[in-house]
Enzyme design. Structure first.
Site, short mmCIF file in Angstrom:
data_model
loop_
_atom_site.label_atom_id
_atom_site.label_comp_id
_atom_site.label_asym_id
_atom_site.label_seq_id
_atom_site.Cartn_x
_atom_site.Cartn_y
_atom_site.Cartn_z
N ASP A 36 6.56 -7.84 5.61
CA ASP A 36 6.65 -7.00 4.41
C ASP A 36 7.85 -6.05 4.48
O ASP A 36 8.24 -5.48 3.46
CB ASP A 36 5.35 -6.23 4.15
CG ASP A 36 4.97 -5.23 5.23
OD1 ASP A 36 5.60 -5.24 6.31
OD2 ASP A 36 4.03 -4.45 5.00
N ASP B 92 9.70 -7.77 9.85
CA ASP B 92 8.73 -7.34 10.85
C ASP B 92 7.65 -8.42 10.95
O ASP B 92 7.68 -9.40 10.19
CB ASP B 92 8.17 -5.95 10.52
CG ASP B 92 7.41 -5.90 9.21
OD1 ASP B 92 7.55 -6.84 8.40
OD2 ASP B 92 6.68 -4.93 8.98
N SER C 52 1.00 -4.88 11.05
CA SER C 52 2.42 -4.81 10.70
C SER C 52 3.30 -4.85 11.94
O SER C 52 3.30 -5.82 12.68
CB SER C 52 2.68 -3.56 9.85
OG SER C 52 3.96 -3.58 9.30
N LYS D 13 5.62 -3.63 -0.81
CA LYS D 13 6.88 -4.04 -0.20
C LYS D 13 6.80 -5.52 0.18
O LYS D 13 5.76 -6.02 0.58
CB LYS D 13 7.23 -3.17 0.99
CG LYS D 13 6.17 -3.01 2.05
CD LYS D 13 6.59 -1.96 3.06
CE LYS D 13 5.53 -1.69 4.09
NZ LYS D 13 4.35 -0.99 3.55
#
Length: 606
Positions: free
Chosen positions: A314, A310, A152, A428
């Protein structure tokens, strides 16, 4: 001299690892008798939890590397073979996706190879994908599960292994514990685990690229033709940053599909780059420090809206420019949640003809530490609001339960800029959220003559002002953390007694929810509805004047966090007064409950 346990760990690594780089790293440390470093790398292993794996890419059982990934895939594979029959393994299969980080593709290929060797059908993307595509693909093809290789927004040296179950949501207990147990039982690499040379020739391997087209179609279907007509006629442009991640091609395709103007890309951050050269932390949640290039691009092109994903796309950040003052506002996740929550209600009530304005079968969700603005919406509009534990794994699984019961879930969010708009993805999704924010901006300009910030203020006037104040302290002593929370739940000298006010009775506490021991004084039986965990600290205090504050420990860092929100009633117009009251109360709570000086707590540095 190496201990017996460390000697065994070194020998296992040297026997099992087939990656030249990490094998050489351990071999060199062994030759140099660097037992301290070897102990750090080999004596513990990355624990598999509800977020899967995440850690530094380095040699050793405590790092993200080929051997640890092979072991993890073998454990996951063994567990899934026990959960699903041979026919399901061959016909439904599993999905693997990966982002642009170092080793992400390799980790996905290793995993895919292991599952193919075990007889599973495998959907492996042959291109970089946004994280939301994996849970979407699971449900699109009715797969048994999926894995996204991503860390992430973590620093560039990290990587991760995010696991989803057959319902398209992140795994929760007991899957995580069972997978971990199966990993430990399958540490020695299987005979063919390392050999990926014929991976792409396998008849069991499929590139699920058609799911990308299906995803774009499903995003388009969440917007009615009338809104797409507004989009097509609008001159609203947004500057977009992919933060050196995978988002840009997906934003490009979905914006075109819903007739939005093409984004103005931040060119330096448009392509995936595992080095993240222009940002210290590739996390748009950091605010202006992460959006410097975006603001520069927007100022130079006369653009007043910035959207940023990001690196795995997400999450979504928003910033807008006040054309009168020239100042940029970077929105919190709670503020974006308020905007998108209102937009979800608007679309359901006024645009979709089948809705007839009835929201009685509809639900919205948010995590415990996120704004209660959706609760205020629900009270006025007549739908249901559900609060979950922190993390989209809880909201995703709760959404799936609601869908199975015939309910309609409109929206879910968490304050860490994570948004689930519609139920196309039970996690998300920064791509669909960007599409809806941009469409909302076009609509507001054309029909209501509001900017996004003006609409936010309008929402607060209609549903009640919600002001958030969150921060944290570093605390490196576990016994100090335990002492702080033990004092709060033994406040009157007996168990389950808590403070009843602050500032010498100036502000009285109405309800207390303690998810460490299961107390919830707002419930008739005094027991919490949400899951209780004795291994983590979390207490929520609700004050009579509408302030709600949650005190909790971090699961991954030596921090004590607090999340405060003033939830005002509609019609309370003195926003500045409410802000001042919140600031005074939070300062008092921090001083009286945390006692930072006495407990030697280190405050967050701004």
């Amino acid at each position: 001299m190496a201990s017996h346990e460390l000697r065994e760990a070194i020998d296992r690594w040297l026997k099992w690892d087939k990656n030249e780089k990490t094998l050489y790293e351990i071999k060199s440390l062994n030759d140099a008798s660097n037992w301290i470093k070897l102990n750090d790398l080999l004596s513990t292993r990355l624990a598999f939890g509800t977020a899967g794996l995440r850690g530094k890419m380095r040699a050793g059982f405590n790092g993200m590397n080929d051997l640890v990934i092979a072991q993890t895939a073998q454990g996951l594979c063994t567990y899934m073979k026990a959960q699903f029959n041979d026919n399901e393994q061959k016909t439904r299969g599993i999905v693997f996706g990966y982002d642009g980080r170092h080793n992400s593709k390799r980790f996905a290929e290793l995993s895919a190879n292991i599952f193919i060797g075990a007889g599973f059908k495998v959907y492996l993307y042959k291109r970089l994908v946004a994280t939301p595509l994996v849970p979407f693909t699971i449900r699109h093809f009715n797969c048994l599960g999926g894995v996204m290789v991503t860390a992430s927004h973590n620093p560039k040296d990290d990587n991760g292994y995010k696991v989803y179950w057959s319902n398209g949501a992140q795994i929760i207990t007991p899957h995580d514990k069972n997978i971990q147990s199966n990993i430990i039982s399958n540490l020695e690499p299987w005979a063919d685990s390392w050999d990926t040379s014929n991976l792409y020739e396998s008849e069991l391997l499929i590139d699920p690229k058609e799911a990308i087209e299906a995803y774009v179609v499903r995003v388009r279907e969440t917007l009615p033709p009338s809104i797409m007509e507004v989009n097509s006629q609008s001159n609203v442009r947004v500057v977009y940053s992919a933060m050196h991640g995978v988002g840009y091609p997906f934003i490009e395709d979905t914006f075109a599909a819903i007739k939005l103007q093409p984004v103005i890309a931040v060119e330096e951050q448009k392509e995936a780059d595992p080095e993240f050269p222009t940002v210290v932390f590739p996390n748009p949640e950091e605010g202006k420090s992460a959006l410097e290039l975006s603001i520069k691009r927007a100022d130079s092109t006369g653009c007043n809206i910035i959207l940023a994903n990001d690196p795995d796309a997400d999450r979504l950040a928003l910033a807008t420019k006040n054309t009168t003052t020239g100042k940029w506002k970077v929105y919190t996740g709670n503020e974006i949640g308020a905007l998108l929550g209102w937009w979800a209600i608007y679309l359901h009530k006024h645009v979709h003809p089948e809705a007839d304005g009835d929201l009685s079968n509809c639900y919205m969700l948010a995590s415990t530490v996120s704004s209660k603005i959706l609760r205020a919406f629900a009270q006025k509009e007549g739908f249901h609001f559900i609060e979950t534990l922190t993390g989209f794994k809880w909201m995703g699984n709760e959404t799936e339960k609601l869908l199975s019961a015939g309910k309609t879930v409109l929206f879910a969010f968490e304050e860490a800029i994570g948004f689930m708009f519609s139920t196309n993805v039970l996690d998300k999704d920064g791509i669909s959220a960007a599409c809806h924010l941009a469409s909302m901006a076009c609509y507001l300009e054309a029909k209501e003559h509001f900017t996004l910030d003006e609409k936010l203020q309008n929402i607060y006037k209609e549903y009640g002002f919600h002001y958030n104040k969150s921060s944290y302290f570093f605390c490196y002593e576990q016994k100090t953390i335990k002492k702080i929370f033990a004092r709060l739940r033994n406040f009157a000298g007996a168990p389950k007694t808590y403070p009843n006010s602050i500032l010498q009775d100036k502000y009285k506490i109405k309800h207390i929810r303690d998810l460490t021991n299961g107390v919830d004084t707002s419930q008739a039986d005094g027991k919490a509805i949400l899951p209780v965990s004795a291994s983590s600290e979390m207490i929520t205090f609700t004050f009579e004047n509408g302030l709600v504050i949650t005190l909790r420990t971090s699961g991954t860092e030596p921090k004590i966090k607090y999340y405060a929100e003033m939830c005002a009633e509609p019609g309370q117009a003195d926003f500045d007064g409410l802000i001042n009251t919140t600031n005074d109360m939070v300062a008092a709570i921090v001083e009286e409950f945390f006692q930072p000086s006495e407990n030697n707590l280190t405050p967050k540095t701004n």
